[in-house]
Motif scaffolding. Structure first.
Motif, PDB file in Angstrom:
ATOM      1  N   VAL A 252      65.429   8.144 -33.532  1.00 51.68           N
ATOM      2  CA  VAL A 252      64.392   9.181 -33.633  1.00 51.68           C
ATOM      3  C   VAL A 252      63.498   9.254 -32.401  1.00 51.68           C
ATOM      4  CG1 VAL A 252      62.446  10.122 -34.946  1.00 51.68           C
ATOM      5  CG2 VAL A 252      64.407   9.145 -36.159  1.00 51.68           C
ATOM      6  N   ASP A 253      62.730   8.183 -32.088  1.00 53.75           N
ATOM      7  CA  ASP A 253      61.702   8.333 -31.057  1.00 53.75           C
ATOM      8  C   ASP A 253      61.959   7.553 -29.778  1.00 53.75           C
ATOM      9  OD1 ASP A 253      61.084   5.683 -31.791  1.00 53.75           O
ATOM     10  OD2 ASP A 253      59.536   6.343 -33.203  1.00 53.75           O
ATOM     11  N   GLY A 254      63.006   6.743 -29.721  1.00 45.67           N
ATOM     12  CA  GLY A 254      63.337   6.012 -28.506  1.00 45.67           C
ATOM     13  C   GLY A 254      62.619   4.687 -28.329  1.00 45.67           C
ATOM     14  N   PHE A 255      61.725   4.371 -29.232  1.00 44.62           N
ATOM     15  CA  PHE A 255      61.002   3.096 -29.137  1.00 44.62           C
ATOM     16  C   PHE A 255      61.655   2.094 -30.083  1.00 44.62           C
ATOM     17  CE2 PHE A 255      57.824   6.425 -28.112  1.00 44.62           C
ATOM     18  CZ  PHE A 255      57.760   6.160 -26.755  1.00 44.62           C
ATOM     19  N   GLY A 256      62.658   1.419 -29.554  1.00 45.83           N
ATOM     20  CA  GLY A 256      63.567   0.618 -30.354  1.00 45.83           C
ATOM     21  C   GLY A 256      64.815   1.444 -30.569  1.00 45.83           C
ATOM     22  N   VAL A 257      65.916   1.084 -29.882  1.00 49.81           N
ATOM     23  CA  VAL A 257      67.130   1.895 -29.890  1.00 49.81           C
ATOM     24  C   VAL A 257      68.349   1.011 -30.150  1.00 49.81           C
ATOM     25  CG1 VAL A 257      66.098   3.463 -28.197  1.00 49.81           C
ATOM     26  CG2 VAL A 257      67.584   1.582 -27.406  1.00 49.81           C
ATOM     27  N   LEU A 258      69.506   1.649 -30.303  1.00 45.78           N
ATOM     28  CA  LEU A 258      70.780   0.950 -30.264  1.00 45.78           C
ATOM     29  C   LEU A 258      71.413   1.242 -28.906  1.00 45.78           C
ATOM     30  CD1 LEU A 258      72.300   1.683 -33.806  1.00 45.78           C
ATOM     31  CD2 LEU A 258      70.716  -0.130 -33.099  1.00 45.78           C
ATOM     32  N   ASP A 259      71.781   0.190 -28.183  1.00 39.65           N
ATOM     33  CA  ASP A 259      72.365   0.344 -26.853  1.00 39.65           C
ATOM     34  C   ASP A 259      73.860   0.627 -27.007  1.00 39.65           C
ATOM     35  OD1 ASP A 259      73.081   0.318 -24.220  1.00 39.65           O
ATOM     36  OD2 ASP A 259      72.283  -1.679 -23.769  1.00 39.65           O
ATOM     37  N   TRP A 260      74.175   1.873 -27.292  1.00 40.13           N
ATOM     38  CA  TRP A 260      75.543   2.307 -27.583  1.00 40.13           C
ATOM     39  C   TRP A 260      76.472   2.097 -26.396  1.00 40.13           C
ATOM     40  CZ3 TRP A 260      78.953   6.340 -26.187  1.00 40.13           C
ATOM     41  CH2 TRP A 260      79.952   6.672 -27.126  1.00 40.13           C
ATOM     42  N   GLU A 261      75.947   2.269 -25.187  1.00 37.10           N
ATOM     43  CA  GLU A 261      76.774   2.093 -23.995  1.00 37.10           C
ATOM     44  C   GLU A 261      77.262   0.652 -23.881  1.00 37.10           C
ATOM     45  OE1 GLU A 261      77.739   4.456 -22.087  1.00 37.10           O
ATOM     46  OE2 GLU A 261      76.310   6.097 -22.213  1.00 37.10           O
ATOM     47  N   ALA A 262      76.413  -0.302 -24.234  1.00 39.13           N
ATOM     48  CA  ALA A 262      76.774  -1.715 -24.125  1.00 39.13           C
ATOM     49  C   ALA A 262      77.687  -2.159 -25.258  1.00 39.13           C
ATOM     50  CB  ALA A 262      75.517  -2.579 -24.097  1.00 39.13           C
ATOM     51  N   ASP A 263      77.462  -1.622 -26.457  1.00 38.39           N
ATOM     52  CA  ASP A 263      78.239  -2.032 -27.628  1.00 38.39           C
ATOM     53  C   ASP A 263      78.179  -0.923 -28.657  1.00 38.39           C
ATOM     54  OD1 ASP A 263      79.398  -3.158 -29.835  1.00 38.39           O
ATOM     55  OD2 ASP A 263      78.193  -4.975 -29.833  1.00 38.39           O
ATOM     56  N   HIS A 264      79.300  -0.215 -28.821  1.00 42.23           N
ATOM     57  CA  HIS A 264      79.347   0.915 -29.750  1.00 42.23           C
ATOM     58  C   HIS A 264      79.062   0.508 -31.189  1.00 42.23           C
ATOM     59  CE1 HIS A 264      80.637   3.217 -26.472  1.00 42.23           C
ATOM     60  NE2 HIS A 264      81.663   3.878 -26.983  1.00 42.23           N
ATOM     61  N   ALA A 265      79.295  -0.750 -31.526  1.00 40.30           N
ATOM     62  CA  ALA A 265      79.189  -1.180 -32.922  1.00 40.30           C
ATOM     63  C   ALA A 265      77.879  -1.891 -33.242  1.00 40.30           C
ATOM     64  CB  ALA A 265      80.351  -2.107 -33.274  1.00 40.30           C
ATOM     65  N   SER A 266      77.028  -2.129 -32.260  1.00 40.17           N
ATOM     66  CA  SER A 266      75.824  -2.925 -32.489  1.00 40.17           C
ATOM     67  C   SER A 266      74.799  -2.187 -33.342  1.00 40.17           C
ATOM     68  CB  SER A 266      75.176  -3.295 -31.152  1.00 40.17           C
ATOM     69  OG  SER A 266      73.946  -3.974 -31.370  1.00 40.17           O
ATOM     70  N   THR A 267      74.187  -2.941 -34.253  1.00 39.93           N
ATOM     71  CA  THR A 267      73.085  -2.392 -35.053  1.00 39.93           C
ATOM     72  C   THR A 267      71.784  -3.150 -34.776  1.00 39.93           C
ATOM     73  OG1 THR A 267      73.701  -3.835 -36.912  1.00 39.93           O
ATOM     74  CG2 THR A 267      74.609  -1.603 -36.899  1.00 39.93           C
ATOM     75  N   LYS A 268      71.730  -3.817 -33.658  1.00 42.71           N
ATOM     76  CA  LYS A 268      70.522  -4.549 -33.268  1.00 42.71           C
ATOM     77  C   LYS A 268      69.576  -3.611 -32.528  1.00 42.71           C
ATOM     78  CE  LYS A 268      68.813  -8.487 -30.546  1.00 42.71           C
ATOM     79  NZ  LYS A 268      67.855  -8.885 -31.591  1.00 42.71           N
ATOM     80  N   VAL A 269      68.365  -3.492 -33.014  1.00 39.54           N
ATOM     81  CA  VAL A 269      67.354  -2.659 -32.382  1.00 39.54           C
ATOM     82  C   VAL A 269      66.813  -3.388 -31.147  1.00 39.54           C
ATOM     83  CG1 VAL A 269      65.110  -1.546 -32.654  1.00 39.54           C
ATOM     84  CG2 VAL A 269      66.731  -1.579 -34.568  1.00 39.54           C
ATOM     85  N   VAL A 270      66.898  -2.739 -29.999  1.00 43.26           N
ATOM     86  CA  VAL A 270      66.465  -3.347 -28.740  1.00 43.26           C
ATOM     87  C   VAL A 270      65.500  -2.416 -28.018  1.00 43.26           C
ATOM     88  CG1 VAL A 270      68.605  -4.659 -28.490  1.00 43.26           C
ATOM     89  CG2 VAL A 270      68.415  -2.389 -27.450  1.00 43.26           C
ATOM     90  N   ASN A 271      64.790  -2.972 -27.069  1.00 45.84           N
ATOM     91  CA  ASN A 271      63.905  -2.195 -26.219  1.00 45.84           C
ATOM     92  C   ASN A 271      64.750  -1.545 -25.123  1.00 45.84           C
ATOM     93  OD1 ASN A 271      62.000  -1.156 -24.479  1.00 45.84           O
ATOM     94  ND2 ASN A 271      61.155  -3.128 -23.860  1.00 45.84           N
ATOM     95  N   LYS A 272      64.918  -0.255 -25.197  1.00 48.44           N
ATOM     96  CA  LYS A 272      65.746   0.467 -24.239  1.00 48.44           C
ATOM     97  C   LYS A 272      65.360   0.165 -22.799  1.00 48.44           C
ATOM     98  CE  LYS A 272      65.052   4.992 -23.816  1.00 48.44           C
ATOM     99  NZ  LYS A 272      65.187   6.450 -24.066  1.00 48.44           N
ATOM    100  N   PHE A 273      64.077   0.040 -22.562  1.00 45.05           N
ATOM    101  CA  PHE A 273      63.580  -0.073 -21.193  1.00 45.05           C
ATOM    102  C   PHE A 273      63.745  -1.470 -20.599  1.00 45.05           C
ATOM    103  CE2 PHE A 273      61.287   3.084 -23.719  1.00 45.05           C
ATOM    104  CZ  PHE A 273      61.689   4.225 -23.052  1.00 45.05           C
ATOM    105  N   GLU A 274      64.289  -2.386 -21.408  1.00 51.51           N
ATOM    106  CA  GLU A 274      64.623  -3.717 -20.912  1.00 51.51           C
ATOM    107  C   GLU A 274      66.133  -3.932 -20.781  1.00 51.51           C
ATOM    108  OE1 GLU A 274      61.090  -6.786 -22.213  1.00 51.51           O
ATOM    109  OE2 GLU A 274      62.528  -6.236 -23.768  1.00 51.51           O
ATOM    110  N   THR A 275      66.920  -2.937 -21.155  1.00 49.31           N
ATOM    111  CA  THR A 275      68.371  -3.102 -21.134  1.00 49.31           C
ATOM    112  C   THR A 275      68.933  -2.909 -19.726  1.00 49.31           C
ATOM    113  OG1 THR A 275      68.813  -0.761 -21.579  1.00 49.31           O
ATOM    114  CG2 THR A 275      68.548  -2.231 -23.491  1.00 49.31           C
ATOM    115  N   GLU A 276      70.087  -3.533 -19.490  1.00 51.08           N
ATOM    116  CA  GLU A 276      70.801  -3.323 -18.233  1.00 51.08           C
ATOM    117  C   GLU A 276      71.282  -1.887 -18.130  1.00 51.08           C
ATOM    118  OE1 GLU A 276      71.313  -5.215 -15.463  1.00 51.08           O
ATOM    119  OE2 GLU A 276      69.780  -6.463 -16.432  1.00 51.08           O
ATOM    120  N   THR A 277      71.586  -1.285 -19.270  1.00 52.80           N
ATOM    121  CA  THR A 277      72.024   0.107 -19.297  1.00 52.80           C
ATOM    122  C   THR A 277      70.954   1.011 -18.694  1.00 52.80           C
ATOM    123  OG1 THR A 277      73.330  -0.309 -21.288  1.00 52.80           O
ATOM    124  CG2 THR A 277      72.798   1.978 -20.801  1.00 52.80           C
ATOM    125  N   TYR A 278      69.714   0.814 -19.112  1.00 53.26           N
ATOM    126  CA  TYR A 278      68.605   1.618 -18.586  1.00 53.26           C
ATOM    127  C   TYR A 278      68.381   1.329 -17.104  1.00 53.26           C
ATOM    128  CZ  TYR A 278      63.865   3.470 -18.043  1.00 53.26           C
ATOM    129  OH  TYR A 278      62.765   4.170 -17.607  1.00 53.26           O
TER     130      TYR A 278
END
Length: 534
Positions: A252-278
């Motif tokens: 919904v709002d991007g504050f806590g996301v699923l990093d689909w690029e890193a793992d299509h199956a993950s359901t762990k909520v992560v900080n988008k702005f700390e990911t290697e993907t970002y």
């Protein structure tokens, strides 16, 4: 509206008819809650309705384009000429302006105004559910009308508009997957040999699984800059276009996301702005900016792509691409263009909010939600109703062409038409209406769009809707923190040497604004939702 009930006189008349008809076919039919249009009674738990005494239904929607009042009234009459005998529903059209849509619906819900079917933008769902303004349609899904909606949308999409166990709305049947890439000037591509090298063709915009890594785009930008130093290779402006490079399930709002690029199956909520993907995406953009590939005023510019392309001083821009895209782009840009798909994956990602954008739902103010649901179902299953609402009256507001597509009647066009909604992407089943053909679309256009959707892979959280009601203060603070750094990072103008430093400042601000609390609550809600799906 008062609840429709059979009058005492009608009851008496029915009893007399039944008595008189004992032992023979009386000619009357009790259809229960069916709508077979044979003059029978439509019964619900609340009322009984006939062609002579139909249910009065208020249908609100956003009118994105100005319509002639008299023409709309004539269309309403035409809709009722169909709906009253077939469904025992008398429709009152209630068009709303987009700027007033939220406030008007909010006031109607809280004031108990007559309102049956309404559009529900996904960000308004939680507050309207919590105020008791939305009717839960789950109880109707096993009916014939519910099955018709599932048939039109598919099982997953038909149930995506849910929150906290409430089925609040159905998404429009439209293209939903955002496969992205570049729209490029054809003349420059021809000049630099890009057309031949990449097999670019006029009007070739349907996705066939062919896509390129963004490193290929960088090679193209370098060639353009060398040959046309006066031209900006990539136009970006002050709008968040990061989704064109990396797909996250934003929950919904991007504050806590699923990093689909890193793992299509993950359901762990992560900080988008700390990911290697970002980090990978914003670092690439900063590198391009430092090399002069991105428009230098991208962080502040708001002109838009059409203006820059028409001015002739930019080569390409980022965009979602779909069948029919190039014809529309060329009309807006004032010249021939080519499209190329870029990304990290062959398939595109589908999140809840990709599909459940605007939704068709029922107001809790409805005097008979079962009748309202019959109308909702008709928006997805009855092509005649969808065409009447969208296109108006045949041979008055539009004509059907030889190939089965539709267009304005003689003497009317996009500047002077009396009635043409053009909002099938907004509510109902767009694929059930005529393809609107301005010369750029073929009769199989809906099939092409459906095929485009078929390239999508669903997020593991598809159908989950984060309810941020208890965290509205934190979400607002998070949005303010992000906005401080977003434009510089997401257009590359931060500069390569400042990427790490700026990302750290952004994350410090986000955590100070309550990001961890929001992420924890979102994970808790997601885990609960996932458990309920098993």
């Amino acid at each position: 509206m008062k609840k429709k009930v059979v009058s005492l006189l009608l009851v008496a008349a029915m009893i007399m008819t039944m008595l008189a008809g004992c032992g023979k076919d009386s000619g009357s039919t009790d259809t229960g809650s069916s709508d077979d249009g044979d003059g029978s009674v439509t019964k619900t738990e609340i009322g009984e309705y006939t062609e002579e005494d139909p249910y009065h239904l208020v249908f609100s929607y956003v009118e994105f384009y100005e319509q002639d009042d008299d023409a709309r009234a004539a269309v309403q009459d035409a809709i009722n000429a169909k709906m009253i005998p077939e469904y025992h529903i008398e429709v009152e059209l209630l068009p709303l302006q987009y700027a007033d849509y939220q406030s008007t619906i909010q006031l109607m819900l809280s004031g108990g105004d007559d309102l049956d079917v309404m559009p529900i933008f996904y960000t308004f769902a939680s507050s309207w559910i919590n105020m008791g303004g939305i009717y839960d349609m789950a109880e109707f899904m096993d009916t014939e009308e519910g099955k018709a909606i599932v048939e039109a949308l598919g099982e997953e999409n038909a149930n995506v508009g849910s929150m906290n166990g409430v089925l609040y709305g159905f998404p429009a049947n439209k293209e939903s997957v955002e496969l992205g890439g570049l729209c490029m000037r054809a003349d420059v591509c021809d000049e630099l040999g890009l057309t031949e090298k990449y097999g670019l063709e006029a009007n070739k915009d349907a996705y066939d699984g062919t896509y390129y890594d963004w490193s290929v785009a960088e090679e193209i930008f370098a060639a353009v800059k060398a040959a046309r130093p006066e031209m900006t290779p990539l136009y970006m402006y002050n709008s968040d276009q990061l989704v064109r490079f990396k797909f996250f399930d934003e929950l919904v709002d991007g504050f806590g996301v699923l990093d689909w690029e890193a793992d299509h199956a993950s359901t762990k909520v992560v900080n988008k702005f700390e990911t290697e993907t970002y980090k990978e995406a914003v670092t690439m953009l900063a590198d391009w900016y430092d090399k002069g590939y991105i428009f230098e005023d991208a962080a502040t510019d708001t002109q838009g792509t059409a203006s820059m392309m028409k001015a002739g001083n930019t080569f390409s821009y980022l965009t979602a691409i779909k069948p029919g895209f190039l014809a529309e782009a060329e009309a807006a840009n004032g010249g021939k263009c080519y499209a190329m798909y870029f990304g990290d994956h062959k398939e595109g990602g589908l999140s809840t909010t990709n599909v459940s954008f605007f939704n068709t739902g029922i107001s809790a103010n409805s005097q008979d939600p079962e009748m309202a649901f019959k109308f909702v179902s008709a928006l997805y299953a009855d092509a005649e109703l969808m065409n009447l609402w969208q296109n108006g009256i045949e041979d008055t507001n539009y004509k059907v062409l030889e190939d089965g597509t539709a267009f304005f009647v003689e003497g009317e066009d996009g500047s002077n038409y009396a009635y043409h909604q053009n909002t099938g992407w907004f509510m109902g089943n767009q694929f059930n209406s005529y393809v609107w053909n301005d010369g750029s679309k073929s009769a199989d256009y809906w099939t092409l769009l459906q095929s485009h959707n078929d390239w999508a892979e669903y997020s593991p959280a598809f159908g989950f809707m984060w309810d941020s009601t208890d965290y509205s203060t934190e979400v607002t603070a998070l949005q303010n923190a992000l906005e401080t750094y977003r434009a510089a990072l997401h257009t590359g103008s931060v500069g390569l040497d400042k990427v790490d430093e700026t990302i750290q400042k952004l994350n410090d601000a986000l955590y100070a604004a309550g990001l961890q609390d929001v992420m924890d609550a979102k994970q808790e809600q997601l885990d609960k939702w996932l458990a309920e799906q098993k």
